[in-house]
Design a protein around this motif. Structure first.
Motif, short mmCIF file in Angstrom:
data_model
loop_
_atom_site.label_atom_id
_atom_site.label_comp_id
_atom_site.label_asym_id
_atom_site.label_seq_id
_atom_site.Cartn_x
_atom_site.Cartn_y
_atom_site.Cartn_z
N GLU A 44 0.81 -1.21 0.00
CA GLU A 44 0.00 0.00 0.00
C GLU A 44 0.85 1.28 0.00
O GLU A 44 0.39 2.33 -0.43
CB GLU A 44 -0.94 0.02 1.21
CG GLU A 44 -1.98 -1.08 1.22
CD GLU A 44 -1.48 -2.38 1.88
OE1 GLU A 44 -2.28 -3.29 2.10
OE2 GLU A 44 -0.26 -2.46 2.17
N TYR A 84 0.65 5.48 -0.76
CA TYR A 84 0.76 6.43 0.35
C TYR A 84 1.97 7.35 0.21
O TYR A 84 1.92 8.51 0.59
CB TYR A 84 0.85 5.68 1.68
CG TYR A 84 -0.32 4.76 1.97
CD1 TYR A 84 -1.55 4.92 1.36
CD2 TYR A 84 -0.18 3.69 2.87
CE1 TYR A 84 -2.62 4.06 1.63
CE2 TYR A 84 -1.24 2.84 3.15
CZ TYR A 84 -2.45 3.01 2.52
OH TYR A 84 -3.50 2.17 2.79
N MET A 92 -5.07 11.16 2.88
CA MET A 92 -6.13 10.17 3.04
C MET A 92 -5.72 9.20 4.14
O MET A 92 -4.53 9.06 4.44
CB MET A 92 -6.40 9.42 1.73
CG MET A 92 -5.21 8.62 1.20
SD MET A 92 -5.55 7.89 -0.42
CE MET A 92 -4.15 6.76 -0.59
N THR A 120 -4.58 5.92 5.98
CA THR A 120 -3.82 4.73 5.57
C THR A 120 -4.53 3.50 6.10
O THR A 120 -4.83 3.41 7.29
CB THR A 120 -2.38 4.79 6.11
OG1 THR A 120 -2.41 4.91 7.53
CG2 THR A 120 -1.66 6.00 5.53
N GLU A 153 -5.62 -3.12 2.74
CA GLU A 153 -6.55 -2.88 1.64
C GLU A 153 -5.97 -3.34 0.31
O GLU A 153 -6.71 -3.55 -0.66
CB GLU A 153 -6.93 -1.41 1.56
CG GLU A 153 -5.80 -0.47 1.17
CD GLU A 153 -6.27 0.97 0.98
OE1 GLU A 153 -7.39 1.17 0.50
OE2 GLU A 153 -5.50 1.89 1.34
N ARG A 186 -6.26 -1.08 -4.50
CA ARG A 186 -7.27 -0.23 -3.88
C ARG A 186 -6.65 1.06 -3.33
O ARG A 186 -7.23 2.14 -3.46
CB ARG A 186 -7.99 -0.99 -2.75
CG ARG A 186 -9.08 -0.19 -2.04
CD ARG A 186 -10.10 0.34 -3.02
NE ARG A 186 -10.99 1.33 -2.42
CZ ARG A 186 -11.59 2.29 -3.09
NH1 ARG A 186 -11.41 2.41 -4.40
NH2 ARG A 186 -12.36 3.16 -2.48
N ALA A 187 -5.48 0.95 -2.73
CA ALA A 187 -4.80 2.14 -2.20
C ALA A 187 -4.48 3.12 -3.32
O ALA A 187 -4.67 4.34 -3.17
CB ALA A 187 -3.54 1.74 -1.46
N ILE A 217 -5.95 3.38 -6.28
CA ILE A 217 -7.20 3.94 -6.80
C ILE A 217 -7.71 5.04 -5.88
O ILE A 217 -8.13 6.11 -6.34
CB ILE A 217 -8.27 2.84 -6.98
CG1 ILE A 217 -7.89 1.94 -8.17
CG2 ILE A 217 -9.66 3.44 -7.19
CD1 ILE A 217 -8.80 0.75 -8.37
N ARG A 218 -7.65 4.82 -4.57
CA ARG A 218 -8.07 5.86 -3.62
C ARG A 218 -7.21 7.12 -3.78
O ARG A 218 -7.72 8.25 -3.69
CB ARG A 218 -7.98 5.36 -2.18
CG ARG A 218 -9.11 4.45 -1.75
CD ARG A 218 -9.28 4.44 -0.24
NE ARG A 218 -8.11 4.00 0.48
CZ ARG A 218 -7.52 4.70 1.44
NH1 ARG A 218 -7.98 5.90 1.79
NH2 ARG A 218 -6.45 4.22 2.06
N GLU A 275 -8.46 8.97 -6.78
CA GLU A 275 -9.76 9.58 -6.48
C GLU A 275 -9.58 10.88 -5.70
O GLU A 275 -10.30 11.86 -5.93
CB GLU A 275 -10.64 8.60 -5.71
CG GLU A 275 -11.10 7.42 -6.55
CD GLU A 275 -11.80 6.34 -5.74
OE1 GLU A 275 -12.47 5.48 -6.34
OE2 GLU A 275 -11.66 6.34 -4.48
N GLU A 276 -8.62 10.89 -4.78
CA GLU A 276 -8.34 12.11 -4.02
C GLU A 276 -7.75 13.19 -4.92
O GLU A 276 -8.08 14.37 -4.80
CB GLU A 276 -7.38 11.81 -2.85
CG GLU A 276 -8.00 11.04 -1.71
CD GLU A 276 -9.15 11.81 -1.07
OE1 GLU A 276 -9.00 13.01 -0.80
OE2 GLU A 276 -10.20 11.18 -0.84
N LYS A 316 -10.31 15.04 -7.01
CA LYS A 316 -11.14 15.98 -6.26
C LYS A 316 -10.59 17.40 -6.32
O LYS A 316 -11.35 18.37 -6.22
CB LYS A 316 -11.23 15.55 -4.79
CG LYS A 316 -12.06 14.30 -4.54
CD LYS A 316 -12.05 13.98 -3.04
CE LYS A 316 -12.80 12.68 -2.75
NZ LYS A 316 -12.75 12.36 -1.29
#
Length: 300
Positions: A221, A225, A235, A237, A241, A245-246, A248-249, A252-253, A256
């Protein structure tokens, strides 16, 4: 924020605006690193002597000693070291520290990048043997240094105002500025960024992602990070996950707060024709951009 006193080698905590000027260490982790718990045991009266003896035998303690000596020589009363200034036994503190990491490096007076697998003598000999090409001609030992392959060291290269490189014996090799041409060849980060003439945020998201395409982290991950600060996002931690997924998150951030469409300029590396969404699964899927150099096309 906790800092190490460069004279006493004790960890001291500072809150808010009370943080003094400090140096910071960038390094790759090895065996026998000194933890925050180790440093606290040195202050426990009943265990201080025994703990100090055990800790000082650790290989990682030499890094603390040497970096403190250099920081003190340079006029810094304090230095930050990620191995022992973060209580990693606390998941909440670890998450906060990871989100603050870029700021820690950016707020430092100087960053000492310790290359445990590089010898200054060998480096200088390689430069000399390459003739008039100088540093731009390359150095195999610097090129092959593990420091340039790790995910976390990317922000540690970019965030500080001043980075000084030291070899395995703590002999100075050069600075990010003086070695900019060579570091640019190794990392594909433009020399203008390394020399401080241009801020890296002027380059597209895709190109910044490409700088991390070949880097690795111990925990899956962390490859996501470790990039939060470079893209100015934060975001929680969530270890466990998974890397995809990490990452992709992370994207996504980024979306924004940034409308740079190059975040979609990636190429899937999986060969099984699996259905995919709009977002990449790894920085490695932006590797093609290392060749295309999107930023040079005038994209934001």
């Amino acid at each position: 924020m906790r800092l190490i006193n460069t004279t006493t080698l004790q960890v001291v905590e500072f809150l808010g605006i009370d943080v003094p000027a400090y140096a910071i260490l960038s390094h790759t982790w090895g065996n026998e690193e000194v933890t925050f718990r180790d440093m606290m045991l040195r202050l426990t009266e009943d265990l201080a002597v025994e703990a100090s003896t055990r800790i000082e035998r650790k290989a990682g303690f030499i890094k603390i000693q040497k970096s403190c000596e250099i920081a003190k020589r340079d006029g810094f009363e304090y230095i930050w070291n990620d191995t022992c200034c973060i209580d990693k036994e606390s998941s909440a503190e670890l998450s906060e520290a990871i989100n603050s990491m870029y700021g820690h490096y950016g707020g430092s007076g100087v960053c000492y990048a310790y290359l445990v697998d590089v010898s200054r003598d060998v480096f200088l000999q390689e430069i000399q043997e390459n003739g008039s090409g100088g540093e731009t001609a390359g150095s195999a030992s610097l090129w092959n240094s593990r420091w340039f392959t790790r995910g976390w060291t990317l922000q540690e290269l970019l965030a500080p105002s001043n980075v000084v490189f030291y070899d395995k014996d703590w002999l100075e090799i050069g600075t990010r500025t003086s070695l900019a041409n060579l570091i640019s060849v190794i990392t594909r980060i433009p020399t203008s960024v390394l020399m401080g003439d241009q801020y890296f945020t002027s380059y597209s998201i895709a190109q910044r992602m490409s700088w991390a395409a070949e880097r690795r982290t111990t925990r899956a991950e962390d490859l996501a990070y470790c990039l939060m600060g470079i893209f100015g996002v934060g975001m929680p931690t969530l270890y466990g996950e998974g890397a995809i997924r990490a990452f992709i998150r992370l994207q996504e951030e980024i979306i924004k707060y940034n409308d740079d469409a190059t975040i979609f300029a990636w190429r899937a590396t999986n060969a099984n024709n699996q259905e995919r969404g709009l977002l990449a699964w790894s920085p490695s899927e932006f590797a093609l951009l290392e060749i295309l150099w999107i930023g040079s096309w005038g994209w934001p």
